[in-house]
Design a protein around this motif. Structure first.
Motif, PDB file in Angstrom:
ATOM      1  N   GLU A 137       0.848  -1.164  -0.028  1.00 19.75           N
ATOM      2  CA  GLU A 137       0.147  -0.071  -0.030  1.00 19.75           C
ATOM      3  C   GLU A 137       1.015   1.449   0.014  1.00 19.75           C
ATOM      4  O   GLU A 137       0.300   2.188  -0.408  1.00 19.75           O
ATOM      5  N   GLN A 138       2.209   1.133   0.286  1.00 19.32           N
ATOM      6  CA  GLN A 138       3.210   2.472   0.218  1.00 19.32           C
ATOM      7  C   GLN A 138       3.396   2.830  -1.032  1.00 19.32           C
ATOM      8  O   GLN A 138       3.491   2.163  -1.964  1.00 19.32           O
ATOM      9  N   CYS A 139       3.526   3.941  -1.210  1.00 15.32           N
ATOM     10  CA  CYS A 139       4.062   4.506  -2.589  1.00 15.32           C
ATOM     11  C   CYS A 139       5.498   4.371  -2.974  1.00 15.32           C
ATOM     12  O   CYS A 139       6.308   4.309  -2.037  1.00 15.32           O
ATOM     13  N   PRO A 140       5.616   3.773  -4.136  1.00 13.82           N
ATOM     14  CA  PRO A 140       7.147   3.558  -4.539  1.00 13.82           C
ATOM     15  C   PRO A 140       7.787   4.742  -4.678  1.00 13.82           C
ATOM     16  O   PRO A 140       7.234   5.867  -4.701  1.00 13.82           O
ATOM     17  N   CYS A 178       2.798  11.356  -6.028  1.00 14.48           N
ATOM     18  CA  CYS A 178       3.459  11.914  -4.807  1.00 14.48           C
ATOM     19  C   CYS A 178       4.391  12.966  -5.285  1.00 14.48           C
ATOM     20  O   CYS A 178       4.736  14.069  -4.546  1.00 14.48           O
ATOM     21  N   ALA A 179       5.019  12.805  -6.550  1.00 18.40           N
ATOM     22  CA  ALA A 179       6.037  13.814  -6.867  1.00 18.40           C
ATOM     23  C   ALA A 179       5.305  15.145  -7.254  1.00 18.40           C
ATOM     24  O   ALA A 179       5.669  16.348  -7.073  1.00 18.40           O
ATOM     25  N   SER A 195       5.761  18.754  -5.470  1.00 19.55           N
ATOM     26  CA  SER A 195       6.112  20.186  -6.519  1.00 19.55           C
ATOM     27  C   SER A 195       5.170  21.334  -6.139  1.00 19.55           C
ATOM     28  O   SER A 195       5.534  22.425  -5.944  1.00 19.55           O
ATOM     29  N   GLU A 196       3.862  20.609  -5.974  1.00 17.07           N
ATOM     30  CA  GLU A 196       2.853  21.885  -5.818  1.00 17.07           C
ATOM     31  C   GLU A 196       2.890  22.428  -4.276  1.00 17.07           C
ATOM     32  O   GLU A 196       2.642  23.584  -3.988  1.00 17.07           O
TER      33      GLU A 196
END
Length: 74
Positions: A55-58, A64-65, A69-70
């Motif tokens: 379930e965790q983001c790679p 997520c990037a 950045s936002e």
């Protein structure tokens, strides 16, 4: 404690408790397995839910990037 670990500990204890209660008719063994099962349940509740590795983001997750950045522009 992960869900898989919890189930792998709790379900055999539940089965052993049922065997001790209904097949062997042994109250001491029933109490022992019930207390062990409650101990596993207490540890699960104490540690709380944990996200599995799936379930965790790679590290290269585009979503997520974008969110990072936002947040950095403001």
């Amino acid at each position: 404690m992960s869900r898989t670990l919890f189930l792998s500990l709790f379900l055999p204890l539940l089965a052993a408790e049922c065997v001790a209660k209904f097949v062997l008719h042994s109250q001491p063994w029933t109490n022992t397995f019930a207390l062990l099962g409650l101990g596993v349940l207490a540890v699960r509740l104490y540690l709380g839910p944990q996200a599995s590795e799936a379930e965790q983001c790679p590290p290269d997750c585009l979503k997520c990037a974008e969110s990072l950045s936002e947040g950095g522009d403001q």
